[in-house]
Design an enzyme around this catalytic site. Structure first.
Site, PDB file in Angstrom:
ATOM      1  N   HIS A  91      40.959  31.916  43.606  1.00  0.00           N
ATOM      2  CA  HIS A  91      41.156  33.292  44.069  1.00  0.00           C
ATOM      3  C   HIS A  91      42.623  33.676  43.884  1.00  0.00           C
ATOM      4  CE1 HIS A  91      41.409  36.817  46.643  1.00  0.00           C
ATOM      5  NE2 HIS A  91      40.102  36.918  46.462  1.00  0.00           N
ATOM      6  N   GLU A 139      39.180  40.197  39.236  1.00  0.00           N
ATOM      7  CA  GLU A 139      39.763  40.994  40.323  1.00  0.00           C
ATOM      8  C   GLU A 139      41.226  41.297  39.992  1.00  0.00           C
ATOM      9  OE1 GLU A 139      37.639  40.061  44.392  1.00  0.00           O
ATOM     10  OE2 GLU A 139      39.162  38.561  43.991  1.00  0.00           O
TER      11      GLU A 139
HETATM   12  O1  13P Z   1      39.934  39.764  46.926  1.00  0.00           O
HETATM   13  C1  13P Z   1      38.879  40.345  47.070  1.00  0.00           C
HETATM   14  C2  13P Z   1      37.605  39.626  47.259  1.00  0.00           C
HETATM   15  O2  13P Z   1      37.745  38.283  46.972  1.00  0.00           O
HETATM   16  C3  13P Z   1      38.818  41.822  47.093  1.00  0.00           C
HETATM   17  O3  13P Z   1      39.326  42.244  48.295  1.00  0.00           O
HETATM   18  P1  13P Z   1      39.069  43.751  48.765  1.00  0.00           P
HETATM   19  O4  13P Z   1      37.582  43.991  48.675  1.00  0.00           O
HETATM   20  O5  13P Z   1      39.604  43.785  50.145  1.00  0.00           O
HETATM   21  O6  13P Z   1      39.843  44.635  47.810  1.00  0.00           O
END
Ligand code: 13P
Length: 220
Positions: A91, A139
């Site tokens: 992550h 992400e």
């Molecule tokens: O890092 C995330 C999920 O692992 C995304 O976070 P948010 O949904 O708070 O933007």
């Protein structure tokens, strides 16, 4: 089949007994919508959640170590014994080297657990896909926690990631995350080729997480 994975991070709203309350909301909305919703609580809450709610449970991280002298590290077998059936890896808030990602993946394979490797751009998505996890979750770090959905702010990173992953390994499913909270965000993500979403604050910090989840799945 659409897959939703709710990352609790270390938000107070999902810590301790509240981790179970949110998992129950996920179970209810999953049952009424027919969409798979999995949760990723903190390590110390995994057993509590798995003892109370029958939905897929992921850890937020796993180390590529086995039985032995590894103080403070996270052992896949122990996660499985605690009731987790999968784990996030790499992550943005817990970055790893490519070699360590591979070792963590191997420890999940050995324990027959599902794997989600998080990535931050198209190139790292391609690299992660080459390691054959079940899912890669793109992400963009700059959008995490902003409430600005990646599916609106940077749709190209989703389509390019889907294409890059497909070229390397057709079996890998691409999820996307960052700023996802509404039904329209999930719908857009699916239309862009994602197999689902990874999300956190929009649900965990919502006034009523169950209502927020119902909105999330409402357009699918
Ligand atoms: O890092 C995330 C999920 O692992 C995304 O976070 P948010 O949904 O708070 O933007």
């Amino acid at each position: 089949m659409v897959f939703i994975l709710l990352n609790y991070k270390t938000f107070d709203e999902g810590t301790g007994q509240k981790s179970v309350d949110i998992a129950r909301a996920c179970r209810d909305v999953s049952e009424s919508s027919g969409i798979e919703i999995a949760v990723a609580p903190q390590f110390a809450d995994l057993f509590r959640v798995s003892s109370s709610v029958d939905i897929p449970i992921f850890a937020q991280h796993v180390d590529g170590i086995g039985s032995g002298s590894n103080t403070g590290q996270v052992y896949a077998r122990c996660l499985r014994e605690a009731g987790a059936t999968g784990s996030l890896i790499n992550h943005s808030e817990k970055r790893m080297t490519l070699a360590d990602i591979e070792r963590s993946l191997l420890s999940l394979y050995e324990n027959r657990m599902r794997s989600v490797v998080c990535t931050n751009n198209v190139a790292t998505t391609a690299a992660a896909a080459a390691l054959s996890p079940d899912y890669v979750a793109i992400e963009p770090p700059e959008l995490i926690g902003t409430g600005v959905p990646v599916s609106k702010a940077n749709p190209g990173i989703i389509t390019d990631s889907v294409e890059a992953a497909r070229k390397i390994n057709k079996k890998v499913i691409v999820l996307c995350g960052a700023g996802i909270s509404k039904g329209e965000d999930l719908k857009a993500a699916i239309e862009l080729g994602a197999g689902g979403v990874l999300l956190a604050s929009g649900i965990i910090k919502a006034k009523d997480p169950k209502v927020a989840l119902e909105d999330l799945v409402s357009l699918i």
